[in-house]
Motif scaffolding. Structure first.
Motif, PDB file in Angstrom:
ATOM      1  N   THR A  78       0.806  -1.296  -0.075  1.00 45.46           N
ATOM      2  CA  THR A  78      -0.099   0.040  -0.115  1.00 45.46           C
ATOM      3  C   THR A  78       0.644   1.237   0.032  1.00 45.46           C
ATOM      4  O   THR A  78       0.912   1.947   0.906  1.00 45.46           O
ATOM      5  CB  THR A  78      -0.993   0.087   1.182  1.00 45.46           C
ATOM      6  OG1 THR A  78      -0.285  -0.162   2.299  1.00 45.46           O
ATOM      7  CG2 THR A  78      -2.139  -0.898   0.921  1.00 45.46           C
ATOM      8  N   ARG A  79       1.497   1.494  -1.175  1.00 38.56           N
ATOM      9  CA  ARG A  79       2.214   2.589  -1.501  1.00 38.56           C
ATOM     10  C   ARG A  79       1.680   3.262  -2.852  1.00 38.56           C
ATOM     11  O   ARG A  79       1.842   2.527  -3.858  1.00 38.56           O
ATOM     12  CB  ARG A  79       3.827   2.329  -1.247  1.00 38.56           C
ATOM     13  CG  ARG A  79       4.126   2.116   0.125  1.00 38.56           C
ATOM     14  CD  ARG A  79       5.615   2.010  -0.071  1.00 38.56           C
ATOM     15  NE  ARG A  79       6.312   1.407   1.226  1.00 38.56           N
ATOM     16  CZ  ARG A  79       7.477   1.433   1.463  1.00 38.56           C
ATOM     17  NH1 ARG A  79       8.600   2.370   0.764  1.00 38.56           N
ATOM     18  NH2 ARG A  79       8.069   1.045   2.680  1.00 38.56           N
ATOM     19  N   ARG A  80       1.544   4.355  -2.899  1.00 35.41           N
ATOM     20  CA  ARG A  80       1.080   4.982  -4.337  1.00 35.41           C
ATOM     21  C   ARG A  80       2.518   5.220  -4.948  1.00 35.41           C
ATOM     22  O   ARG A  80       3.604   5.344  -4.377  1.00 35.41           O
ATOM     23  CB  ARG A  80       0.777   6.677  -4.124  1.00 35.41           C
ATOM     24  CG  ARG A  80      -0.754   6.593  -3.423  1.00 35.41           C
ATOM     25  CD  ARG A  80      -1.007   8.065  -3.058  1.00 35.41           C
ATOM     26  NE  ARG A  80       0.061   8.739  -2.146  1.00 35.41           N
ATOM     27  CZ  ARG A  80       0.263   9.786  -1.960  1.00 35.41           C
ATOM     28  NH1 ARG A  80      -0.375  10.842  -2.611  1.00 35.41           N
ATOM     29  NH2 ARG A  80       1.038  10.326  -1.248  1.00 35.41           N
ATOM     30  N   VAL A  81       2.149   4.854  -6.188  1.00 33.71           N
ATOM     31  CA  VAL A  81       3.466   4.786  -7.146  1.00 33.71           C
ATOM     32  C   VAL A  81       3.067   5.806  -8.498  1.00 33.71           C
ATOM     33  O   VAL A  81       2.097   5.481  -9.169  1.00 33.71           O
ATOM     34  CB  VAL A  81       3.826   3.629  -7.629  1.00 33.71           C
ATOM     35  CG1 VAL A  81       4.944   3.690  -8.746  1.00 33.71           C
ATOM     36  CG2 VAL A  81       4.279   2.643  -6.555  1.00 33.71           C
ATOM     37  N   VAL A  82       4.076   6.457  -8.797  1.00 33.61           N
ATOM     38  CA  VAL A  82       3.578   7.420 -10.176  1.00 33.61           C
ATOM     39  C   VAL A  82       5.293   7.140 -11.007  1.00 33.61           C
ATOM     40  O   VAL A  82       6.045   7.542 -10.227  1.00 33.61           O
ATOM     41  CB  VAL A  82       3.383   8.952  -9.796  1.00 33.61           C
ATOM     42  CG1 VAL A  82       3.206   9.574 -11.125  1.00 33.61           C
ATOM     43  CG2 VAL A  82       2.025   9.008  -9.124  1.00 33.61           C
ATOM     44  N   VAL A  83       4.921   6.843 -11.816  1.00 39.46           N
ATOM     45  CA  VAL A  83       5.991   6.753 -12.974  1.00 39.46           C
ATOM     46  C   VAL A  83       6.115   8.079 -13.876  1.00 39.46           C
ATOM     47  O   VAL A  83       5.283   8.148 -14.724  1.00 39.46           O
ATOM     48  CB  VAL A  83       6.263   5.343 -13.947  1.00 39.46           C
ATOM     49  CG1 VAL A  83       7.327   5.496 -14.849  1.00 39.46           C
ATOM     50  CG2 VAL A  83       6.232   4.331 -12.947  1.00 39.46           C
ATOM     51  N   SER A  84       7.133   8.851 -13.985  1.00 40.43           N
ATOM     52  CA  SER A  84       7.205   9.931 -14.719  1.00 40.43           C
ATOM     53  C   SER A  84       7.970   9.560 -16.069  1.00 40.43           C
ATOM     54  O   SER A  84       8.947   8.889 -15.918  1.00 40.43           O
ATOM     55  CB  SER A  84       7.908  11.037 -14.229  1.00 40.43           C
ATOM     56  OG  SER A  84       7.138  11.493 -12.844  1.00 40.43           O
ATOM     57  N   ALA A  85       7.526   9.838 -17.192  1.00 41.89           N
ATOM     58  CA  ALA A  85       8.225   9.405 -18.438  1.00 41.89           C
ATOM     59  C   ALA A  85       7.958  10.580 -19.605  1.00 41.89           C
ATOM     60  O   ALA A  85       7.058  11.333 -19.602  1.00 41.89           O
ATOM     61  CB  ALA A  85       7.609   8.364 -19.027  1.00 41.89           C
ATOM     62  N   ASP A  86       8.889  10.638 -20.265  1.00 37.08           N
ATOM     63  CA  ASP A  86       9.112  11.611 -21.280  1.00 37.08           C
ATOM     64  C   ASP A  86       8.749  10.917 -22.816  1.00 37.08           C
ATOM     65  O   ASP A  86       9.306  10.141 -23.102  1.00 37.08           O
ATOM     66  CB  ASP A  86      10.466  12.526 -21.570  1.00 37.08           C
ATOM     67  CG  ASP A  86      10.551  13.431 -20.259  1.00 37.08           C
ATOM     68  OD1 ASP A  86       9.666  14.012 -19.972  1.00 37.08           O
ATOM     69  OD2 ASP A  86      11.764  13.265 -19.942  1.00 37.08           O
ATOM     70  N   LEU A  87       7.412  11.265 -23.441  1.00 37.61           N
ATOM     71  CA  LEU A  87       7.023  10.606 -24.562  1.00 37.61           C
ATOM     72  C   LEU A  87       6.416  11.522 -25.654  1.00 37.61           C
ATOM     73  O   LEU A  87       6.105  12.792 -25.119  1.00 37.61           O
ATOM     74  CB  LEU A  87       5.901   9.760 -23.805  1.00 37.61           C
ATOM     75  CG  LEU A  87       5.980   8.585 -22.963  1.00 37.61           C
ATOM     76  CD1 LEU A  87       4.912   8.029 -22.462  1.00 37.61           C
ATOM     77  CD2 LEU A  87       7.079   7.752 -23.427  1.00 37.61           C
ATOM     78  N   ASP A  88       6.457  11.267 -26.731  1.00 36.47           N
ATOM     79  CA  ASP A  88       5.969  11.928 -27.740  1.00 36.47           C
ATOM     80  C   ASP A  88       4.610  11.585 -28.304  1.00 36.47           C
ATOM     81  O   ASP A  88       3.678  12.333 -28.588  1.00 36.47           O
ATOM     82  CB  ASP A  88       6.862  12.018 -29.207  1.00 36.47           C
ATOM     83  CG  ASP A  88       8.204  12.652 -28.982  1.00 36.47           C
ATOM     84  OD1 ASP A  88       8.259  13.374 -28.008  1.00 36.47           O
ATOM     85  OD2 ASP A  88       9.292  12.081 -29.211  1.00 36.47           O
ATOM     86  N   ASP A  89       4.175  10.449 -28.393  1.00 42.50           N
ATOM     87  CA  ASP A  89       2.981   9.944 -28.701  1.00 42.50           C
ATOM     88  C   ASP A  89       1.791   9.746 -27.778  1.00 42.50           C
ATOM     89  O   ASP A  89       1.514   8.864 -27.102  1.00 42.50           O
ATOM     90  CB  ASP A  89       3.210   8.397 -29.183  1.00 42.50           C
ATOM     91  CG  ASP A  89       2.166   7.922 -30.180  1.00 42.50           C
ATOM     92  OD1 ASP A  89       1.159   8.827 -30.575  1.00 42.50           O
ATOM     93  OD2 ASP A  89       1.677   6.553 -30.440  1.00 42.50           O
TER      94      ASP A  89
END
Length: 170
Positions: A78-89
């Motif tokens: 029970t831990r929130r997770v957010v993945v940050s990514a750099d995308l074009d599409d």
């Protein structure tokens, strides 16, 4: 475009082992024109933080879903997770919400800019919030307070190369 992908610890583990992230229904959050319009003032950094918080709230829904599907032998972290990514599409989907975007496929680890995860101190607040996130959306004041409690916990920042070590230490 920088996007914020809601996730869980199990999904983060899959990203670490496979090298790619498959967002649920292709859903992510970003600084969209509608989000900029909603916040009539604010720097890009402040707007990115708002999009990150939207992804963190969506992470609560994913945690709740994992709980519903889990058996007694498989504990759900029970831990929130957010993945940050750099995308074009990326396709903006303001018809769904101000910060919602859709991705057409998986996200390779090479596109991941950072990973944001709750610390151990947040686990009890996350657990409660995951149970009531839908009620909060429907206007339940007590549920809104529980979401406020979890949002008082800042997500810790990790570089992509730190993810295997983070998972090992959990």
């Amino acid at each position: 475009m920088r996007v914020y992908l809601p996730a869980t610890i199990a999904m983060l583990s899959e990203l670490s082992s496979s090298g790619e992230f498959l967002p649920v229904n292709g859903t992510a959050f970003a600084v969209t024109p509608a989000l900029r319009e909603f916040y009539t003032s604010g720097s890009t950094e402040e707007l990115e933080y708002a999009a990150l918080l939207e992804a963190a709230r969506a992470s609560l829904r994913l945690i709740a879903s994992e709980r519903d599907l889990a058996d007694e032998q498989t504990p759900v972290r029970t831990r929130r997770v957010v993945v940050s990514a750099d995308l074009d599409d990326v396709t903006v989907r303001s018809d769904l919400d101000d910060a919602v975007v859709r991705l057409s496929g998986s996200v390779p680890m090479t596109s991941v800019a950072a990973v944001h995860v709750d610390t151990a101190e947040a686990e009890s607040a996350v657990s409660v919030a995951a149970e009531v996130v839908d009620s909060a959306d429907l206007g339940d004041q007590d549920a809104e307070l529980a979401l406020g409690d979890v949002e008082d916990h800042e997500l810790a920042w990790y570089a992509p190369q730190e993810v295997p070590f983070l998972l090992e230490l959990m």
